[in-house]
Design a protein around this motif. Structure first.
Motif, mmCIF file in Angstrom:
data_model
loop_
_atom_site.group_PDB
_atom_site.id
_atom_site.type_symbol
_atom_site.label_atom_id
_atom_site.label_comp_id
_atom_site.label_asym_id
_atom_site.label_seq_id
_atom_site.Cartn_x
_atom_site.Cartn_y
_atom_site.Cartn_z
ATOM 1 N N LEU A 22 1.976 33.585 21.672
ATOM 2 C CA LEU A 22 0.666 33.253 20.785
ATOM 3 C C LEU A 22 0.976 32.059 20.229
ATOM 4 O O LEU A 22 -0.172 31.329 19.874
ATOM 5 C CB LEU A 22 0.245 34.392 20.398
ATOM 6 C CG LEU A 22 -1.122 34.589 19.642
ATOM 7 C CD1 LEU A 22 -2.158 34.291 20.690
ATOM 8 C CD2 LEU A 22 -1.277 35.667 18.876
ATOM 9 N N LEU A 23 2.169 31.993 19.478
ATOM 10 C CA LEU A 23 2.239 30.998 18.491
ATOM 11 C C LEU A 23 3.320 30.474 18.395
ATOM 12 O O LEU A 23 4.488 31.475 18.268
ATOM 13 C CB LEU A 23 1.525 31.345 17.321
ATOM 14 C CG LEU A 23 1.386 30.395 16.134
ATOM 15 C CD1 LEU A 23 0.510 29.329 16.504
ATOM 16 C CD2 LEU A 23 0.954 31.056 14.834
ATOM 17 N N ALA A 24 3.947 29.135 18.545
ATOM 18 C CA ALA A 24 5.537 28.848 18.077
ATOM 19 C C ALA A 24 5.170 27.285 17.597
ATOM 20 O O ALA A 24 4.869 26.246 18.126
ATOM 21 C CB ALA A 24 6.067 28.666 19.308
ATOM 22 N N GLU A 53 10.527 27.241 23.594
ATOM 23 C CA GLU A 53 11.231 27.550 24.678
ATOM 24 C C GLU A 53 11.984 29.244 24.440
ATOM 25 O O GLU A 53 12.165 30.070 25.275
ATOM 26 C CB GLU A 53 12.387 26.663 24.800
ATOM 27 C CG GLU A 53 11.758 25.368 25.750
ATOM 28 C CD GLU A 53 13.266 24.195 25.663
ATOM 29 O OE1 GLU A 53 14.464 24.853 25.262
ATOM 30 O OE2 GLU A 53 12.912 23.121 25.933
ATOM 31 N N LEU A 54 12.474 29.413 23.209
ATOM 32 C CA LEU A 54 12.998 30.410 22.838
ATOM 33 C C LEU A 54 11.977 31.475 22.819
ATOM 34 O O LEU A 54 12.419 32.664 23.227
ATOM 35 C CB LEU A 54 13.880 30.401 21.352
ATOM 36 C CG LEU A 54 14.992 29.371 21.638
ATOM 37 C CD1 LEU A 54 15.507 29.360 19.777
ATOM 38 C CD2 LEU A 54 16.157 29.896 22.329
ATOM 39 N N ALA A 55 10.727 31.339 22.473
ATOM 40 C CA ALA A 55 9.724 32.227 22.208
ATOM 41 C C ALA A 55 9.357 32.703 23.646
ATOM 42 O O ALA A 55 9.138 34.034 23.912
ATOM 43 C CB ALA A 55 8.669 31.643 21.324
ATOM 44 N N GLU A 56 9.149 31.929 24.462
ATOM 45 C CA GLU A 56 8.858 32.269 25.848
ATOM 46 C C GLU A 56 10.091 32.795 26.484
ATOM 47 O O GLU A 56 9.967 33.715 27.300
ATOM 48 C CB GLU A 56 8.832 30.753 26.468
ATOM 49 C CG GLU A 56 7.456 29.897 26.310
ATOM 50 C CD GLU A 56 7.517 28.649 26.980
ATOM 51 O OE1 GLU A 56 8.547 28.348 27.505
ATOM 52 O OE2 GLU A 56 6.421 28.178 27.125
ATOM 53 N N ASP A 101 3.401 39.838 23.422
ATOM 54 C CA ASP A 101 3.087 38.573 22.789
ATOM 55 C C ASP A 101 4.147 38.349 21.658
ATOM 56 O O ASP A 101 4.763 39.337 20.945
ATOM 57 C CB ASP A 101 1.770 38.799 21.950
ATOM 58 C CG ASP A 101 0.618 38.179 22.870
ATOM 59 O OD1 ASP A 101 0.619 37.534 23.783
ATOM 60 O OD2 ASP A 101 -0.504 38.654 22.525
ATOM 61 N N VAL A 102 4.416 37.037 21.459
ATOM 62 C CA VAL A 102 5.449 36.512 20.538
ATOM 63 C C VAL A 102 4.900 35.529 19.818
ATOM 64 O O VAL A 102 4.327 34.568 20.114
ATOM 65 C CB VAL A 102 6.673 36.080 21.237
ATOM 66 C CG1 VAL A 102 7.809 35.238 20.146
ATOM 67 C CG2 VAL A 102 7.680 37.082 21.863
ATOM 68 N N ALA A 103 5.096 35.560 18.455
ATOM 69 C CA ALA A 103 4.461 34.440 17.508
ATOM 70 C C ALA A 103 5.929 33.974 16.668
ATOM 71 O O ALA A 103 6.676 35.100 16.232
ATOM 72 C CB ALA A 103 3.654 34.877 16.556
ATOM 73 N N ALA A 104 6.036 32.713 16.614
ATOM 74 C CA ALA A 104 7.280 32.222 15.580
ATOM 75 C C ALA A 104 6.846 31.075 14.733
ATOM 76 O O ALA A 104 6.640 30.291 15.708
ATOM 77 C CB ALA A 104 8.525 32.014 16.592
ATOM 78 N N LEU A 129 15.355 36.082 16.429
ATOM 79 C CA LEU A 129 15.639 35.376 15.162
ATOM 80 C C LEU A 129 16.960 34.856 15.136
ATOM 81 O O LEU A 129 17.276 33.830 14.798
ATOM 82 C CB LEU A 129 15.730 36.672 14.181
ATOM 83 C CG LEU A 129 15.994 36.128 12.775
ATOM 84 C CD1 LEU A 129 15.191 35.060 11.949
ATOM 85 C CD2 LEU A 129 16.152 37.453 11.947
ATOM 86 N N GLU A 130 18.016 35.451 15.945
ATOM 87 C CA GLU A 130 19.205 34.969 15.897
ATOM 88 C C GLU A 130 19.494 33.833 16.652
ATOM 89 O O GLU A 130 20.278 32.662 16.381
ATOM 90 C CB GLU A 130 20.394 36.009 16.421
ATOM 91 C CG GLU A 130 20.516 37.233 15.581
ATOM 92 C CD GLU A 130 21.031 36.919 14.256
ATOM 93 O OE1 GLU A 130 22.088 35.936 14.145
ATOM 94 O OE2 GLU A 130 20.453 37.397 12.984
ATOM 95 N N GLU A 131 18.829 33.611 17.855
ATOM 96 C CA GLU A 131 19.011 32.495 18.671
ATOM 97 C C GLU A 131 18.116 31.207 17.888
ATOM 98 O O GLU A 131 18.593 30.096 17.791
ATOM 99 C CB GLU A 131 18.566 32.783 20.126
ATOM 100 C CG GLU A 131 18.960 31.456 20.782
ATOM 101 C CD GLU A 131 18.966 31.776 22.386
ATOM 102 O OE1 GLU A 131 19.126 31.111 23.093
ATOM 103 O OE2 GLU A 131 18.477 33.156 22.456
ATOM 104 N N ILE A 132 17.113 31.507 17.069
ATOM 105 C CA ILE A 132 16.538 30.397 16.368
ATOM 106 C C ILE A 132 17.634 29.850 15.368
ATOM 107 O O ILE A 132 17.456 28.703 15.267
ATOM 108 C CB ILE A 132 15.111 31.007 15.716
ATOM 109 C CG1 ILE A 132 14.190 31.014 16.893
ATOM 110 C CG2 ILE A 132 14.776 29.859 14.644
ATOM 111 C CD1 ILE A 132 12.798 31.897 16.088
#
Length: 224
Positions: free
Chosen positions: A74-76, A140-143, A153-156, A190-193
């Motif tokens: 949804l948002l990154a 890319e990570l959110a996807e 959904d994911v937002a980061a 979170l860890e991968e970010i």
């Protein structure tokens, strides 16, 4: 025969939150509906079932919802400290989108600048983002984690620039079918970010300045 449709749109377009009903005339298929709405990158659902572009809309458009963008990211974005995030609005929007697909859990994480590390007082944390690579990697990570089965959904959102103790540094929100899936996806993301997104941290403290690596390791900054 195409009839008048009342559809519910839930999502974000060009930074603007959409959570509204619109009347559309002359659409008989899902594809025609999106064309008239000007929402090419969206997905149509009828009573929880996804409609393909050529699928006929139900009579009277009963139970028709448009998710824009489709379920996933949804948002990154990487944003500056002056831009505020309305978590109440974002979480409500994500919850409303999730209900369309049987979701029942939202996990939200906020990281913020520490005030003390060990016995030292933190005065400032400076984030430097390598753009546009940082935003690309964040998306890319959110996807990647949005593809976990059960995630909706994911937002980061990650801040950069100079921040003070208590200021938010990162927000991660995940909606999913169950809470276990939502917690799992949010933690992995979170860890991968922290380890993969090129955003660098300089911690200014009462005992000197320290570069912070992804795993929390602190290295003293050499004086110039």
């Amino acid at each position: 025969m195409a009839k008048e449709c009342i559809v519910h749109i839930i999502g974000v377009k060009d930074g603007t939150v959409l959570d509204e009903q619109r009347i559309v005339e002359g659409a008989s298929t899902a594809g025609e509906l999106l064309e008239r709405l000007g929402l090419g990158d969206a997905t149509v659902y009828a009573s929880g079932k996804r409609l393909e572009p050529g699928d006929t809309l139900p009579g009277g458009c009963q139970g028709v919802t448009v998710l824009a963008p489709p379920p996933g990211v949804l948002l990154a974005k990487v944003t500056g400290p002056g831009e505020k995030v309305d978590l109440d609005q974002l979480s409500r929007l994500m919850a409303r989108r999730a209900t369309v697909l049987g979701g029942g859990a939202l996990v939200a994480f906020m990281g913020f600048v520490k005030g003390r590390v060990g016995g030292a007082q933190v005065t400032r944390l400076e984030y430097e983002a390598l753009e546009p690579l940082a935003t690309q990697k964040l998306r890319e990570l959110a996807e990647k984690y949005a593809r976990i089965p059960g995630v909706i959904d994911v937002a980061a959102i990650h801040y950069h620039g100079g921040l003070e103790p208590g200021d938010p540094t990162i927000y991660i929100l995940v909606t999913a079918v169950t809470r276990n899936i939502a917690f799992h996806a949010a933690a992995l993301l979170l860890e991968e970010i922290k380890h993969s997104v090129p955003i660098y941290k300089l911690e200014r403290r009462s005992d000197g300045d320290y570069w912070i690596l992804g795993d929390g390791t602190r290295i003293p900054r050499r004086a110039k």
